[in-house]
Every structure is written in structure tokens, then in C-alpha cells.
Design an enzyme around this catalytic site. Structure first.
Site, PDB file in Angstrom:
ATOM      1  N   ASN A   9      31.756  14.306 -13.931  1.00 35.30           N
ATOM      2  CA  ASN A   9      30.477  14.827 -13.448  1.00 35.30           C
ATOM      3  C   ASN A   9      29.803  13.677 -12.708  1.00 35.30           C
ATOM      4  O   ASN A   9      29.328  12.733 -13.329  1.00 35.30           O
ATOM      5  CB  ASN A   9      29.626  15.297 -14.646  1.00 35.30           C
ATOM      6  N   LYS A  11      27.128  13.670 -11.054  1.00 33.10           N
ATOM      7  CA  LYS A  11      25.655  13.763 -11.054  1.00 33.10           C
ATOM      8  C   LYS A  11      25.137  13.433  -9.643  1.00 33.10           C
ATOM      9  O   LYS A  11      25.791  13.798  -8.675  1.00 33.10           O
ATOM     10  CB  LYS A  11      25.074  12.846 -12.139  1.00 33.10           C
ATOM     11  N   HIS A  93      24.019  21.939 -18.231  1.00 31.01           N
ATOM     12  CA  HIS A  93      24.048  20.512 -18.562  1.00 31.01           C
ATOM     13  C   HIS A  93      22.690  20.110 -19.138  1.00 31.01           C
ATOM     14  O   HIS A  93      21.656  20.628 -18.731  1.00 31.01           O
ATOM     15  CB  HIS A  93      24.368  19.686 -17.302  1.00 31.01           C
ATOM     16  N   GLU A  95      20.833  17.685 -18.623  1.00 36.44           N
ATOM     17  CA  GLU A  95      19.836  17.239 -17.636  1.00 36.44           C
ATOM     18  C   GLU A  95      19.197  18.433 -16.932  1.00 36.44           C
ATOM     19  O   GLU A  95      18.020  18.394 -16.590  1.00 36.44           O
ATOM     20  CB  GLU A  95      20.501  16.263 -16.645  1.00 36.44           C
ATOM     21  N   GLU A 165      28.100  18.049 -25.484  1.00 36.13           N
ATOM     22  CA  GLU A 165      27.581  16.751 -25.055  1.00 36.13           C
ATOM     23  C   GLU A 165      26.308  16.447 -25.841  1.00 36.13           C
ATOM     24  O   GLU A 165      25.225  16.925 -25.482  1.00 36.13           O
ATOM     25  CB  GLU A 165      27.245  16.778 -23.564  1.00 36.13           C
ATOM     26  N   GLY A 171      24.959   8.803 -21.178  1.00 34.57           N
ATOM     27  CA  GLY A 171      24.464   7.673 -20.392  1.00 34.57           C
ATOM     28  C   GLY A 171      23.861   6.567 -21.238  1.00 34.57           C
ATOM     29  O   GLY A 171      23.182   5.681 -20.717  1.00 34.57           O
ATOM     30  N   SER A 211      29.154   9.222 -22.898  1.00 33.09           N
ATOM     31  CA  SER A 211      29.643   7.834 -22.954  1.00 33.09           C
ATOM     32  C   SER A 211      31.130   7.744 -23.281  1.00 33.09           C
ATOM     33  O   SER A 211      31.566   6.829 -23.987  1.00 33.09           O
ATOM     34  CB  SER A 211      28.808   6.999 -23.930  1.00 33.09           C
ATOM     35  N   GLY A 232      30.762  11.235 -17.288  1.00 27.55           N
ATOM     36  CA  GLY A 232      29.727  10.884 -16.313  1.00 27.55           C
ATOM     37  C   GLY A 232      30.053   9.553 -15.648  1.00 27.55           C
ATOM     38  O   GLY A 232      30.900   9.473 -14.761  1.00 27.55           O
TER      39      GLY A 232
HETATM   40  P1  13P Z   1      28.102   9.731 -19.411  1.00 29.78           P
HETATM   41  O1  13P Z   1      29.601   9.775 -19.513  1.00 29.78           O
HETATM   42  O2  13P Z   1      27.607   8.860 -18.303  1.00 29.78           O
HETATM   43  O3  13P Z   1      27.464   9.426 -20.737  1.00 29.78           O
HETATM   44  O4  13P Z   1      27.630  11.208 -19.007  1.00 29.78           O
HETATM   45  C1  13P Z   1      28.124  12.280 -19.720  1.00 29.78           C
HETATM   46  C2  13P Z   1      27.733  13.520 -19.027  1.00 29.78           C
HETATM   47  O5  13P Z   1      26.571  13.875 -18.976  1.00 29.78           O
HETATM   48  C3  13P Z   1      28.782  14.306 -18.364  1.00 29.78           C
HETATM   49  O6  13P Z   1      28.309  15.545 -17.994  1.00 29.78           O
END
Ligand code: 13P
Length: 247
Positions: A9, A11, A93, A95, A165, A171, A211, A232
Site C-alpha cells: 500500500n 499510500k 483502511h 486512515e 491491521e 507506521g 509495520s 506500507g
Molecule cells: P506500515 O507497514 O507502514 O505500518 O503500514 C501498514 C498499512 O497501513 C498498510 O495498509
């Protein structure tokens, strides 16, 4: 269990030229096979170009709207996405939920639109830190699934991909332990099984996200109910993303 999937992803990261480069580097470094699906959820502006660039890497969108057309400034429809060469999207997601206020009800409308258009999706779920600290993570995740997904027919349910997640792991560099991941993944599978039966529960791929990196991926992916990852930060470089695929 479900088919293995490793999905990046991106983002709101990378420019178009960097994205093209990354797709080429990923494809130069992994050999696709029938066992593992590899995908990248890219900024929607890049879909056309990246779908043309990619051969075996599946290109998807990070978001879409459930209406098919009309006065929805800034949104994109499933028809527009598929017309540009992407055939899978993320729904829900964390976010999108926390920053853009997407509710379980809106996500249900997206699920229904996707199913009606035979558009594949990964449904994202997961609890915020305060919910986990209060010990309510199972109730929280179950409610997300009940309110947006569990109205589907068995036939539609067996095509679904889910990503768990935990919001506190996204993140943050803080990964769920293998025990925490396995506990939630097996709980999700058991809820699907209660409602739809074991065969359908076993056919759903349940990915872990938060992560995930080349150091922890093999341990997480070794869990019985973890069918892959939604990645991510570590998906933005070909070497780390490909190490995760190889895990
Ligand atoms: P990270 O791997 O950066 O923690 O992000 C995970 C994520 O939100 C994937 O959709």
C-alpha cells in the site's frame, strides 16, 4: 487456508516516475507463481500508467466511491478504475476511517457496489490502541465485519480478502506479536465459519498489516491463520518488498 497474498500500500507516496521504476524493479526481482499473488495499491492517478507497465504485479486502488457516476467531486467510481486497468481496491483502511471519517455504513455501501460490479477488494479492519488497551479488540473488529461485510451471501463471501491491521501497529514500527496476530486472525476465521461454514472460512485470505518488514515477515507469515501481508512503508523499496514476498 486462503491463497497467499503480499500487497503493497503505497499510500500518498512516490511520484509517477518513481512508481514506474518501483514496478519494474519489483518485477525484475520476484518470480510470480500460482501460489502467491503480489499486488500494489497505488495512487489512483498512476493506475493507467502502472497497469500498462506491470505484467504480473496486480495494480489496485487505495479507495473508490460506491456510486457509479454523478456529482461527487474528487471521487472515483469502480467503472473508472476498471477502465484504467485496475481490478482490485482497498475498502476501509484505518486512515480512511480515522482521517476521512468513513463509517461501517459507508463501507457496507462500497462492499455492495464492489460485489455488484464483480470488483475484487481487500476489506481492512483493526482496532485503535485505546480499544486494545481496554481489551475490547475482538468486539471492535467483529463489529466492523458484522456491519460492513457479514450481510453478504456465502457465494460472495468466499471471494473476499480481509486485512487485519491493528491501528497501533501502522507506521509505528510496533508490530503485533505473532500471538496477537494469530489470535485475531483465528478469531476472524471462526466468525466467518460460524456464519458461513468452515469451507468458506478457509477460502478467505486474511492478511496482516502494520509495520511488517523483512525482519518480521517470515515469523508472522508462519502463523497458521496469516495468509500474507498488507505492507506500507516497506513496500516503497523493491528490495524490502521483495524480501517480504520471499518470506
Ligand atoms: P506500515 O507497514 O507502514 O505500518 O503500514 C501498514 C498499512 O497501513 C498498510 O495498509
Amino acid at each position: 487456508m486462503g491463497r497467499k497474498v503480499v500487497a503493497g500500500n503505497w499510500k500518498m507516496n512516490l511520484g509517477l516516475a518513481e512508481g514506474v521504476q518501483l514496478v519494474k524493479e519489483i518485477e525484475a526481482n520476484y518470480t510470480s507463481n500460482d501460489e502467491i499473488r503480489v499486488m500494489a495499491f497505488v495512487p489512483s492517478l498512476f493506475v493507467s500508467t502502472l497497469a500498462d507497465t506491470a505484467s504480473s504485479l496486480e495494480i489496485g486502488v487505495q479507495n473508490f466511491y460506491h456510486e457509479s457516476k454523478g456529482a461527487f467531486t474528487g471521487e472515483i467510481s469502480i467503472e473508472q478504475v476498471t477502465g484504467c486497468g485496475a481490478f482490485i481496491g482497498l475498502i476501509g483502511h484505518s486512515e480512511r476511517r480515522s482521517i476521512f471519517g468513513e463509517t461501517n455504513e459507508l463501507l457496507k455501501a462500497k462492499v455492495d457496489a464492489a460485489v455488484a460490479n464483480e470488483f475484487e477488494f481487500i476489506f481492512c479492519c483493526g482496532e485503535p490502541l485505546e480499544v486494545r488497551e481496554a481489551g475490547n479488540e475482538n468486539d471492535h473488529v467483529r463489529q466492523q465485519l458484522e456491519e460492513s461485510l457479514f450481510h453478504l451471501s456465502a457465494n460472495d463471501m468466499k471471494e473476499i480478502l480481509i486485512a487485519y491491521e491493528p491501528v497501533w501497529a501502522i507506521g509505528t514500527g510496533k508490530t503485533a506479536s505473532t500471538q496477537q496476530a494469530e489470535d485475531m486472525h483465528s478469531a476472524i476465521r471462526s466468525w466467518i465459519s460460524e456464519k458461513y461454514g468452515e469451507d468458506i472460512a478457509d477460502s478467505v485470505s486474511i492478511l496482516y498489516g502494520g509495520s511488517c518488514n523483512p525482519q518480521n515477515a517470515s515469523e508472522l507469515f508462519a502463523c497458521e491463520n496469516v495468509d500474507g501481508g498488507l505492507i506500507g512503508g516497506a513496500s516503497l523499496k523493491a528490495d524490502s518488498f521483495c524480501s517480504i514476498i520471499n518470506a
